[in-house]
Design a protein around this motif. Structure first.
Motif, mmCIF file in Angstrom:
data_model
loop_
_atom_site.group_PDB
_atom_site.id
_atom_site.type_symbol
_atom_site.label_atom_id
_atom_site.label_comp_id
_atom_site.label_asym_id
_atom_site.label_seq_id
_atom_site.Cartn_x
_atom_site.Cartn_y
_atom_site.Cartn_z
ATOM 1 N N TYR A 279 0.780 -1.232 0.000
ATOM 2 C CA TYR A 279 0.000 0.000 0.000
ATOM 3 C C TYR A 279 0.817 1.291 0.000
ATOM 4 N N ARG A 280 2.136 1.190 -0.039
ATOM 5 C CA ARG A 280 2.932 2.426 0.033
ATOM 6 C C ARG A 280 2.636 3.370 -1.125
ATOM 7 N N THR A 281 2.502 2.833 -2.331
ATOM 8 C CA THR A 281 2.221 3.700 -3.483
ATOM 9 C C THR A 281 0.917 4.452 -3.292
ATOM 10 N N ALA A 282 -0.104 3.766 -2.784
ATOM 11 C CA ALA A 282 -1.388 4.421 -2.551
ATOM 12 C C ALA A 282 -1.254 5.522 -1.507
ATOM 13 N N ILE A 283 -0.555 5.212 -0.414
ATOM 14 C CA ILE A 283 -0.410 6.175 0.672
ATOM 15 C C ILE A 283 0.429 7.367 0.243
ATOM 16 N N GLU A 284 1.537 7.090 -0.422
ATOM 17 C CA GLU A 284 2.508 8.132 -0.741
ATOM 18 C C GLU A 284 2.154 8.899 -2.007
ATOM 19 N N THR A 285 1.842 8.191 -3.078
ATOM 20 C CA THR A 285 1.659 8.838 -4.380
ATOM 21 C C THR A 285 0.221 9.268 -4.620
ATOM 22 N N TYR A 286 -0.730 8.346 -4.430
ATOM 23 C CA TYR A 286 -2.121 8.665 -4.749
ATOM 24 C C TYR A 286 -2.774 9.558 -3.704
ATOM 25 N N GLU A 287 -2.331 9.450 -2.440
ATOM 26 C CA GLU A 287 -2.946 10.249 -1.378
ATOM 27 C C GLU A 287 -2.018 11.349 -0.867
ATOM 28 N N ASN A 289 1.113 11.831 0.511
ATOM 29 C CA ASN A 289 1.785 11.889 1.802
ATOM 30 C C ASN A 289 3.279 11.682 1.617
ATOM 31 N N LYS A 290 4.062 12.260 2.497
ATOM 32 C CA LYS A 290 5.494 12.016 2.506
ATOM 33 C C LYS A 290 5.761 10.818 3.413
ATOM 34 N N VAL A 291 6.354 9.764 2.868
ATOM 35 C CA VAL A 291 6.601 8.536 3.615
ATOM 36 C C VAL A 291 8.101 8.297 3.727
ATOM 37 N N ASP A 292 8.551 8.012 4.952
ATOM 38 C CA ASP A 292 9.946 7.661 5.195
ATOM 39 C C ASP A 292 9.983 6.413 6.066
ATOM 40 N N VAL A 293 10.950 5.546 5.787
ATOM 41 C CA VAL A 293 11.169 4.351 6.603
ATOM 42 C C VAL A 293 12.606 4.399 7.097
ATOM 43 N N SER A 294 12.777 4.362 8.425
ATOM 44 C CA SER A 294 14.106 4.469 9.013
ATOM 45 C C SER A 294 14.205 3.577 10.236
ATOM 46 N N ASN A 295 15.205 2.688 10.229
ATOM 47 C CA ASN A 295 15.457 1.782 11.366
ATOM 48 C C ASN A 295 14.201 0.997 11.776
ATOM 49 N N GLY A 296 13.457 0.583 10.779
ATOM 50 C CA GLY A 296 12.262 -0.214 11.051
ATOM 51 C C GLY A 296 11.053 0.609 11.442
#
Length: 370
Positions: A279-287, A289-296
């Protein structure tokens, strides 16, 4: 005695002016402007015409079909990019020349329609994988059959589609590919044309991969030079990196896929490595949002998050020509704001490969789309 015209207060006024007679050129100019405005409103609010360029929906829709697509079926989507050249695609031919200006972008808004997208509808939408290149309403148009609606669980098992663990009945003319073994003698091209059979690949002198419509299967199988016909299906557990979500956590392929939950507006999903792959593409691109993943840890718009609530509905689209269709199995979910309308009727159809006098497919004129 001649009585003058009087105003309500009784004062004298001038005679009414003579009627202005428009010139012929002015009449033509006004008529053209009116027709242009009317056509723009009709195309933007009521329906549009589209052509089928590929065989991904055969045999429901054929290459060369011209369709009327209803925009009021799901509610007309108001322009997101209001400054553009009407009746043109986003770019001129294969060039990079744009037919729009994206300096003004309006928020997504849809007028009320007659209903919502339903399973089985043949839907026109903007291609979601173009996200980031062109504005939503300026992206290439695609046409597929909707198989999954918001909140549905989609699975594909041995080429059969299941929705919420129930086998989804294929469209009457859904077709797939087969391994055809012959006795080595050449095949009659006229027979293949009459039966609408396409040779997808010739493996050797006797073996072929063919796309065979259901209506032609028995006729073709009973031919003297046909030894065996076997449906082609990729085995379960065979990972295809071209298939959504393009992540080895999910060893899915075009014939064995899922289960996948189709997001629904208001649905909250727990964020983990596995759900982010889906779902990252939906959350980040379609909706947006800025998404970052760091240290889990997962951060959305700078804030640590362990869940996400979707803002839009999503859909799952597939072609009826199952082994010759680039669809949701490859690029994933279709957001609600990408939906254009419902395909209603084939108003014209031309076979570019047929002889001159046989190019028009008269049997498809004004044919409803099911």
């Amino acid at each position: 005695m001649k009585v003058p015209f009087l105003s309500r207060k009784g004062s004298k006024i001038d005679q009414p002016p003579a009627l202005i007679v428009k010139s012929k050129s002015r009449e033509w100019f006004d008529a053209i402007i009116f027709a242009f405005i009317a056509a723009t409103i009709i195309r933007g609010v009521l329906f549009s015409a589209y052509a089928i360029p590929t065989g991904s929906m055969e045999g429901t829709l054929l290459t060369g079909d011209r369709l009327f697509v209803s925009k009021i079926a799901y509610g007309p989507r108001m322009p997101i990019t209001p400054v553009s050249i009407p009746f043109m695609e986003s770019r001129i031919g294969d060039s990079k020349i744009k037919t729009y200006w994206d300096g003004i972008q309006l928020p997504y808004f849809r007028l009320p329609g007659f209903g919502n997208v339903k399973r089985g509808d043949v839907v026109v939408f903007n291609y979601p994988s173009d996200a980031g290149n062109d504005p939503v309403d300026m992206r290439v148009h695609y046409i597929k059959r909707c198989l999954g609606t918001p909140g549905d669980v989609v699975s594909i098992i041995n080429s059969n589609v299941y929705i919420n663990n129930v086998l989804f009945k294929n469209a009457p003319k859904t077709q797939t590919s087969y391994l055809v073994k012959t006795d080595g003698n050449s095949l009659n091209p006229e027979l293949l044309q009459d039966l609408d059979i396409e040779i997808f690949q010739q493996i050797n002198m006797s073996d072929y991969v063919m796309i065979i419509p259901p209506a032609s299967f028995e006729n073709f199988r009973n031919r003297q030079n046909i030894k065996t016909i076997t449906e082609i299906s990729t085995a379960q557990g065979v990972y295809d990196e071209a298939v959504f979500p393009h992540n080895s956590l999910y060893k899915w392929n075009q014939d064995n896929f899922g289960p996948l939950i189709i997001p629904k507006m208001g649905w909250t999903v727990k964020l983990t490595e596995s759900t982010m792959a889906l779902y990252r593409t939906a959350i980040e691109t379609y909706e947006n949002n800025k998404v970052d993943v760091s240290n889990g840890n997962i951060f959305i718009n700078g804030k640590k998050a362990d869940s996400y609530t979707f803002k839009m509905d999503y859909y799952w689209m597939m072609g009826d020509n199952r082994h010759n269709s680039e669809d949701s199995r490859y690029w994933g979910l279709v957001p609600e704001d990408h939906i254009v309308g419902k395909s209603m009727i084939t108003w014209w159809s031309v076979d570019s490969d047929a002889p001159l006098l046989s190019k028009v497919r008269w049997s498809r004129i004004l044919k409803p789309i099911n």
